[in-house]
Design an enzyme around this catalytic site. Structure first.
Site, short mmCIF file in Angstrom:
data_model
loop_
_atom_site.label_atom_id
_atom_site.label_comp_id
_atom_site.label_asym_id
_atom_site.label_seq_id
_atom_site.Cartn_x
_atom_site.Cartn_y
_atom_site.Cartn_z
N HIS A 7 -1.37 -16.65 -7.32
CA HIS A 7 -2.47 -16.16 -6.50
C HIS A 7 -3.64 -17.14 -6.42
CE1 HIS A 7 -3.40 -15.51 -10.63
NE2 HIS A 7 -4.65 -15.24 -10.33
N ASP A 8 -3.54 -18.29 -7.08
CA ASP A 8 -4.66 -19.24 -7.13
C ASP A 8 -4.46 -20.48 -6.27
OD1 ASP A 8 -6.25 -17.75 -8.84
OD2 ASP A 8 -5.36 -18.61 -10.64
N ASP B 287 0.85 -1.18 0.00
CA ASP B 287 0.00 0.00 0.00
C ASP B 287 0.89 1.24 0.00
OD1 ASP B 287 -1.85 1.99 0.46
OD2 ASP B 287 -2.23 1.40 2.56
N ASP C 241 -5.19 -15.15 -19.41
CA ASP C 241 -6.01 -15.83 -18.41
C ASP C 241 -6.91 -16.90 -19.05
OD1 ASP C 241 -7.03 -15.66 -15.54
OD2 ASP C 241 -8.91 -15.37 -16.63
N ASP D 141 -4.30 3.62 2.18
CA ASP D 141 -5.73 3.29 2.36
C ASP D 141 -5.95 1.81 2.69
OD1 ASP D 141 -5.14 2.10 -0.01
OD2 ASP D 141 -6.70 3.09 -1.19
N ASP E 86 -1.84 -8.95 -17.41
CA ASP E 86 -2.80 -10.04 -17.47
C ASP E 86 -3.85 -9.68 -18.53
OD1 ASP E 86 -4.17 -12.40 -16.49
OD2 ASP E 86 -3.16 -12.00 -14.59
N GLU F 72 -2.48 -19.23 -19.70
CA GLU F 72 -2.87 -20.09 -18.58
C GLU F 72 -3.80 -21.18 -19.13
OE1 GLU F 72 -5.12 -19.95 -14.26
OE2 GLU F 72 -5.96 -18.96 -16.01
C1 NOJ Z 1 -7.55 -17.68 -13.62
C2 NOJ Z 1 -7.04 -16.67 -12.66
O1 NOJ Z 1 -5.71 -16.94 -12.34
C3 NOJ Z 1 -7.95 -16.71 -11.47
O2 NOJ Z 1 -7.46 -15.93 -10.41
C4 NOJ Z 1 -9.31 -16.25 -11.90
O3 NOJ Z 1 -10.19 -16.37 -10.81
C5 NOJ Z 1 -9.82 -17.09 -13.06
N1 NOJ Z 1 -8.84 -17.29 -14.06
C6 NOJ Z 1 -10.98 -16.42 -13.71
O4 NOJ Z 1 -10.54 -15.26 -14.37
#
Ligand code: NOJ
Length: 562
Positions: free
Chosen positions: A331-332, A22, A204, A26, A99, A258
C-alpha cells in the site's frame, strides 16, 4: 512453545481494508467485504492474510494512526465480525497476521490525550516531549529533525510549553519506547491479539522505535529526512525487540518487521536464526529503489540491474542464516506493472514481475489487485489525492518553485494512492467494489471495465490465473523453499535469469524486462529444449534458432525444470 516456522511454506495476501471490498454498502471497504471474498482469497493458493490496520483511527494516515489497539474501526466492522473473518480464514487454511503499529499512536489515542493534558500525568512520558528553543521571539522546535510526512518533526503544545515528536504526520506522535510502561503496553497488545488466535504480526517501521539519547541536531542528512540516522536502527532497538520476542515465543506465530533503510548486514542481528533472533524476517526496501533514489518521490529511470542486484544481494547474504520477506507491491508504492513493467504490455509484464520474485527463497506477499495486474490511476489535481504524504510532497514542490503541473506530474508518478484505489472486482459500476448508487471513498481507476477480477476469472491466460499457477507451482516444489540461488547474466539490462537448485532438481527462472524482442545464448547444460517447461506467459516456447540464439518476446517469462 515450539515454533514450527510454518511461515517458510506460506504465501501471504495483503489486504488494505479500506479499498478491498465494501460489504455494508457505505462506499468503504470493510470486514464484511472480506468475509464475502474469503473463498476468492483461498482460491489464489495463498496461505495467509496480512491485514493493514483495522483498528479505530481518525485516518490521518488511513489506519496507521491508531486510537485503540484492542478494537476494530467501526467503518470496518467490530470484534465480532473480525472473529468471523479469523475463523473463516482458519477454516480455509489461511493464517492471519495483524499490523502492529507501535512507533506511534494517533493523537486521538487516550494515552496521548492524557499525555498532552498534563506534565504530571503518568501518560506524559509515554511520548517524546521536549522543551523547545526560542528563535526571534517565537517558540522553535527542540531540534532540526524533519518529519517524513508533514513538515518539521515537532508540534508545539502551548498549554505545556513543550513539543512532541512525530516522525510521520502531526497526528502520529511517537511513543517513548525507553519508558518500560510503554513496552509493557505493547506486550499487552500482542497478547490480546495472539490470545484471540491471530498468527502473528507485521511490525510497522519497527526499526524506528528507539531514538538516540539527547535527540541531537542532524547536520548531515538531506533536508526532508533530517534526524533519520538518530532513530533508524537506534541504540535500544534490539533490547525492545528481544522483549517483544519473548511474547511471540509463547505462540507458534511469526513476526515480519518493516525496515525502511535496512541492508542485509544491518538486518542479520535481528533475523539470523539462533538464540538472539528477534524477528522472523524483515521487509527491506532496496529492490523498491530501482526507479527512484531514496524515496519514490525522487524518480530515476527504472534500472533492472538495480532491481536484480538488490534481490540477489539479499538472497546471497541471508542464505543459510536468515529468511527473506518477498514483495513487489504494497500500500506504500505505486503499482508495480506501471513502475517496473509496462502499461502497454500490462499483462505480460505483470506476469514477468510475478515470476521475478515468486520463485526466490523467502515468504512472498501479494498485495490486493496485484494478482490482476492493476496499474496506476491518474490524478488531475491534488484535491483528488487523499494521502497525507503525497499532499506534503506536493506542498513542498510548490514551495520550492514547481508549477502545479510539474508538481502533479511527480504525484502521478510517485503517489502511494495508486495502490489504494478500490480493488476492481468486475465491470459493474464502481468496479463492483460498492453499490452503484453509492460513491466509493476513493475513486476507482477508470480502467476497471477492462481490468477486473471477473474478466480474469473467465480467461485461462489472465494475470489472475497466471498468479494461481505460479503460486501453486512454488508451493509444490521443495527446491523453491530450500534450494540454492544463483543469478545468470548479471550484467544484462533486460534479462533476469536465476537458478534454484537442490540435490534433486534445478529450476531455471527467466524473465525479460524488454518491450521488444531480445536475443541471448544459454550456457551448456541449460539448453532450454532439454528442460521441462513448467510455466510461461506465451502460448508457445520456441527453442534455439539455427545460430544458437534464443529469442524472447516482450516481457516473456518461463520457468523450466532440469
Ligand atoms: C509504514 C506504513 O506501511 C505506512 O503506510 C505508514 O504511513 C507508515 N509506516 C507510518 O505508520
Amino acid at each position: 512453545m515450539e515454533r514450527t516456522r510454518w511461515y517458510k511454506d506460506a504465501v501471504f495476501y495483503q489486504i488494505w481494508p479500506r479499498s478491498f471490498k465494501d460489504g455494508n454498502g457505505d462506499g468503504i471497504g470493510d470486514l464484511w467485504g472480506v468475509l464475502e471474498k474469503l473463498d476468492y482469497i483461498a482460491s489464489l493458493g495463498v496461505t495467509g492474510i496480512w491485514f493493514s490496520p483495522l483498528y479505530p483511527s481518525p485516518n490521518a494516515d488511513y489506519g496507521y494512526d491508531i486510537a485503540d489497539y484492542r478494537s476494530i474501526n467501526s467503518e470496518y466492522g467490530d470484534l465480532e465480525v473480525f472473529k468471523q473473518v479469523l475463523d473463516g480464514a482458519h477454516e480455509r487454511g489461511l493464517k492471519v497476521i495483524m499490523d502492529l503499529v507501535v512507533n506511534h499512536t494517533s493523537v486521538e489515542h487516550p494515552w496521548f490525550k492524557e499525555s498532552r493534558a498534563s506534565k504530571d500525568s503518568p501518560y506524559h512520558d509515554y511520548y517524546i516531549w521536549r522543551k523547545g528553543t526560542v528563535k526571534d521571539g517565537i517558540p522553535a522546535p527542540p531540534n532540526n529533525w524533519d518529519s517524513l510526512f508533514e513538515g518539521r518533526a515537532w508540534e508545539y503544545e502551548p498549554a505545556l510549553d513543550e513539543w512532541y515528536l512525530h516522525i510521520f504526520a502531526k497526528g502520529q506522535p511517537d511513543l517513548n519506547m525507553d519508558n518500560p510502561a510503554v513496552r509493557a503496553e505493547v506486550e499487552g497488545i500482542m497478547h490480546f491479539w495472539l490470545d484471540m488466535g491471530v498468527d502473528g504480526f507485521r511490525e510497522d517501521v519497527i526499526t524506528f522505535i528507539s531514538k538516540v539519547e539527547g535527540l541531537p541536531n542532524d547536520y548531515l542528512m538531506v533536508p526532508g529526512a533530517r534526524g533519520m540516522r538518530f532513530y533508524d536502527n537506534g541504540p535500544r532497538l534490539h533490547e525492545c525487540l528481544s522483549q517483544f520476542r519473548r511474547v511471540l515465543d509463547g505462540y507458534d506465530c511469526m513476526a515480519v518487521g518493516e525496515a525502511p533503510m535496512i541492508t542485509p548486514h544491518k538486518a542479520l542481528p535481528f533475523i539470523e536464526e539462533g538464540p538472539d533472533q528477534t524477528l522472523d524476517m524483515m521487509f527491506n526496501f532496496e529492490h523498491m529503489g530501482a526507479d527512484c533514489l531514496f524515496t519514490d518521490f525522487v524518480p530515476m529511470p527504472f534500472s533492472l540491474r538495480r532491481y536484480k542486484d538488490a534481490l540477489s544481494r539479499w538472497q546471497r547474504e541471508l542464505d543459510g542464516r536468515a529468511w527473506n520477506a518477498l514483495y513487489i507491491e504494497n500500500h506504500d508504492h505505486p503499482r508495480i506493472a506501471s513502475r517496473y513493467g509496462s502499461e502497454r504490455y500490462r499483462e505480460k509484464s505483470a506476469m514477468a514481475l510475478a515470476v521475478s520474485y515468486l520463485f526466490l527463497k523467502g515468504t512472498p506477499f501479494v498485495y490486493q489487485g496485484q494478482e490482476i495486474g492493476m496499474v496506476n490511476t491518474h490524478f488531475s489535481s491534488i484535491d483528488e489525492v487523499p494521502d497525507v504524504s503525497a499532499r506534503n510532497q506536493y506542498r513542498n514542490r510548490i514551495a520550492s518553485g514547481d508549477s502545479p503541473e510539474k508538481a502533479m506530474a511527480l504525484i502521478n508518478r510517485a503517489a502511494r494512492d495508486h495502490a489504494r484505489t478500490p480493488v476492481q472486482w468486475s465491470a459493474e459500476p464502481h468496479a463492483g467494489f460498492c453499490p452503484a448508487d453509492v460513491d466509493p471513498w476513493f475513486a476507482e481507476n477508470p480502467n476497471y471495465p477492462e481490468i477486473n477480477v471477473a474478466r480474469d476469472e473467465g480467461d485461462p491466460d489472465s494475470v489472475l490465473n497466471f498468479y494461481r499457477k505460479a503460486i501453486a507451482l512454488r508451493r509444490e516444489l521443495p527446491v523453491v523453499r530450500d534450494g540454492s540461488y544463483r543469478e545468470f547474466k548479471r550484467a544484462s539490462d533486460v534479462h533476469y535469469f536465476y537458478v534454484r537448485e537442490d540435490e534433486d532438481e534445478k529450476l531455471l527462472v527467466m524473465c525479460s524486462f524488454a518491450d521488444k524482442q531480445t536475443l541471448f545464448r544459454m550456457p551448456l547444460g541449460f539448453e532450454l529444449e532439454k528442460g521441462e517447461l513448467l510455466l510461461a506467459n506465451y502460448a508457445d516456447a520456441p527453442g534455439a534458432r539455427p545460430d544458437g540464439f534464443y529469442a524472447f518476446r516482450p516481457y516473456e517469462c518461463r520457468v523450466y525444470r532440469f
